[in-house]
Design an enzyme around this catalytic site. Structure first.
Site, PDB file in Angstrom:
ATOM      1  N   GLY A 215       0.348  -6.312   0.805  1.00 19.62           N
ATOM      2  CA  GLY A 215       1.410  -5.351   1.101  1.00 19.62           C
ATOM      3  C   GLY A 215       1.375  -4.079   0.276  1.00 19.62           C
ATOM      4  N   GLY A 216       0.199  -3.730  -0.277  1.00 18.70           N
ATOM      5  CA  GLY A 216       0.060  -2.452  -0.976  1.00 18.70           C
ATOM      6  C   GLY A 216       1.050  -2.329  -2.121  1.00 18.70           C
TER       7      GLY A 216
ATOM      8  CB  SER B 153      -4.671  -3.778  -8.470  1.00 15.12           C
ATOM      9  OG  SER B 153      -4.285  -4.606  -7.400  1.00 15.12           O
TER      10      SER B 153
ATOM     11  NE  ARG C 168      -8.294  -2.929  -8.230  1.00 14.68           N
ATOM     12  CZ  ARG C 168      -7.706  -2.568  -7.087  1.00 14.68           C
ATOM     13  NH1 ARG C 168      -7.843  -3.302  -5.998  1.00 14.68           N
ATOM     14  NH2 ARG C 168      -6.973  -1.477  -7.039  1.00 14.68           N
TER      15      ARG C 168
ATOM     16  CB  THR D  68      -4.021  -7.074   0.663  1.00  8.53           C
ATOM     17  OG1 THR D  68      -4.301  -5.713   0.408  1.00  8.53           O
ATOM     18  CG2 THR D  68      -4.112  -7.853  -0.605  1.00  8.53           C
TER      19      THR D  68
HETATM   20  N1  GLY Z   1      -5.664  -2.068  -2.966  1.00 12.19           N
HETATM   21  C1  GLY Z   1      -4.305  -2.340  -3.165  1.00 12.19           C
HETATM   22  C2  GLY Z   1      -4.014  -2.840  -4.529  1.00 12.19           C
HETATM   23  O1  GLY Z   1      -4.887  -3.379  -5.194  1.00 12.19           O
HETATM   24  O2  GLY Z   1      -2.922  -2.670  -4.966  1.00 12.19           O
END
Ligand code: GLY
Length: 488
Positions: free
Chosen positions: A381-382, A361, A17, A290
């Site tokens: 998908g956020g 995240s 990350r 993503t």
């Molecule tokens: N950047 C979107 C997530 O990691 O949830």
């Protein structure tokens, strides 16, 4: 990235990350009046956290891979150099970020044509990116995080108004973490731990649902219970979850059956609980780019990888000569308690910005391990990733195929905004009316979400099946093995 090594049955979560730059400050996205300035946390160089992917790729290749990076990156290098054809989904995603991209010369040169979204079928080439990948292939992570390339990257970010330093890049490290594990309906679910919220939220949701006998319920009462569980899990996300290297996340508590029993006690089976009536609800009321892939190999090694630059086209900044977009993962932090981010998610101290901290995240790479099968799944998908994975798991636990899991219509509740959002095909008119009658603020959108990729290996027959999301044009490939060849 979630991995299972077949020879010892070990599961590991490789956390690559992004991290906040060391010069980041808690209030960096607030104006002089203390108001959050959303534009700064999603557009432009300040929005970019320090990338982890190059370090993650090297870690994978060195510790778990069979191929050197020079081989595993070769197809991507070829694709960048020879180009790929711009398609309809690319067009709609790019349309959403066109204006911001047009403001950055290097990004506009790569992704726009005369300042506009390229015509369908345009061949998109990216020689700079091919060279960036070649450098990583030749020198590993050091090719990216140290030396001339790192200097150029940091200078470019700073020239664009950012705060990265060479120390930020040199210090980036991958962290191996223990995945979250839970048992539900005879399956074991292995999934993402903090700094993702996905696994903890899935544990809460499944624990809340457990005694209801929901698999036997009709669609509306079943949806009602699912939404009430989602609402509560996302409330806890907002309050408790953040980078575990910085805050104590009470994972054992949040993932326990006792805690779920407390949440369940507040659920009315016939009425939606308004989100602002939940304890410690945030005061303020208040989209993605993503990708995810799922792999099972012939030995039974499992890989679930979700990777992101956050919003489509990240922060819309390309440092000249690098060929890649910077992320806007800084917006995944809570820039101010109770103020929603680009996904409408709220948060508090646990996910406040601090130097070197990883933003919370929603990425949820997951394994479903049952007596007769093993499945690998995940999706972009956020904020909806967690509930999409939840619905995919439910589909497969109900006996559905990998394709059923990828195709099934989706709905979502994330505590705030207090809305039950749904894809166009998720509910009939009557079902919408019945859910509204229970008090849910149902919002049926005109767009679909996610891009789920699923592989399922039947342990009883040895058959491999893949499920790719009909919303995009994913490719699933698999061949069946000898009966019961893995995980006896
Ligand atoms: N950047 C979107 C997530 O990691 O949830």
């Amino acid at each position: 990235m979630l991995l299972r090594t077949a020879k010892d049955g070990r599961d590991v979560f490789v956390d690559a990350r992004e991290r906040a730059p060391l010069a980041a400050t808690r209030d960096m996205f607030l104006d002089a009046n203390g108001e959050a300035v959303r534009d700064r946390s999603i557009n432009g160089a300040l929005a970019a956290a320090i990338p982890g992917l190059p370090a993650g790729l090297e870690h994978l290749a060195r510790k778990y891979g069979r191929l050197p990076l020079s081989k595993s990156l070769a197809p991507a290098i070829r694709l960048a150099r020879e180009g790929w054809k711009f398609g309809p989904k690319n067009s709609s995603m790019l349309g959403y970020r066109r204006e911001v991209l047009a403001g950055n010369a290097a990004a506009a040169a790569l992704f726009l044509r005369d300042g506009q979204v390229p015509a369908l079928g345009t061949v998109m080439r990216n020689e700079d990116y091919a060279r960036t990948l070649e450098l990583i292939a030749a020198k590993g992570a050091d090719g990216f995080y140290r030396g001339d390339y790192a200097k150029r990257l940091v200078n470019g970010v700073r020239q664009a108004g950012g705060i990265w330093s060479e120390q930020d890049l040199a210090e980036y490290r991958v962290v191996e973490r223990a995945p979250i594990r839970l048992k539900h309906r005879g399956f074991e679910i292995v999934t993402a731990p903090p700094p993702s919220s996905g696994g903890v939220a899935l544990a809460t949701i499944f624990n809340v649902l457990e005694p209801y006998g929901y698999p036997q319920l009709d669609k509306v009462p079943r949806t009602h219970l699912l939404v009430e569980a989602m609402r509560r899990a996302y409330r806890d996300r907002a309050v408790y979850l953040g980078d575990p290297d910085f805050v104590q996340v009470p994972v054992p508590l949040l993932a326990s059956r006792e805690y779920a029993a407390g949440l369940r006690a507040g659920i009315n089976p016939d009425r939606a609980t308004p989100s602002d009536m939940l304890p410690s609800a945030m005061v303020a009321p208040s989209r993605p780019d993503t990708s995810h892939f799922s792999i099972v190999d012939t030995e039974g090694n499992l890989v679930a990888v979700t990777q992101t630059v956050n919003l489509p086209y990240g922060n819309a900044v390309v440092v000249p000569g690098t060929g890649f977009l910077l992320n806007n993962e800084m917006d995944d932090f809570s820039v101010k308690p109770g103020v929603p981010n680009a996904y409408g998610l709220v948060g508090d101290d646990a996910n406040a910005i601090a130097p070197g901290k990883r933003p919370l995240s929603s990425m949820t790479p997951t394994f479903l391990v049952g007596p007769d099968r093993v499945a690998v799944l995940g999706t972009p998908g956020g904020s909806r990733i967690v509930t999409m994975v939840l619905l995919g798991l439910l589909e497969m636990m109900d006996g559905g195929s990998a394709q059923d899991a990828a195709s099934a219509p989706r709905f979502h509740h994330q505590y705030l905004p207090d809305q039950l959002s749904a894809e166009p095909e998720a509910f009939s008119t009557e079902e919408v009316a019945a859910l509204k009658a229970r008090g849910h603020d149902v919002r049926v959108g005109d767009r679909s979400w996610g891009n789920m990729n699923v592989v399922q290996w039947r342990r009883d027959t040895g058959a491999v099946e893949t499920g790719t999301d009909p919303r995009w044009k994913g490719v699933g490939k698999g061949s069946s093995s000898e009966k019961g060849s893995i995980y006896r």
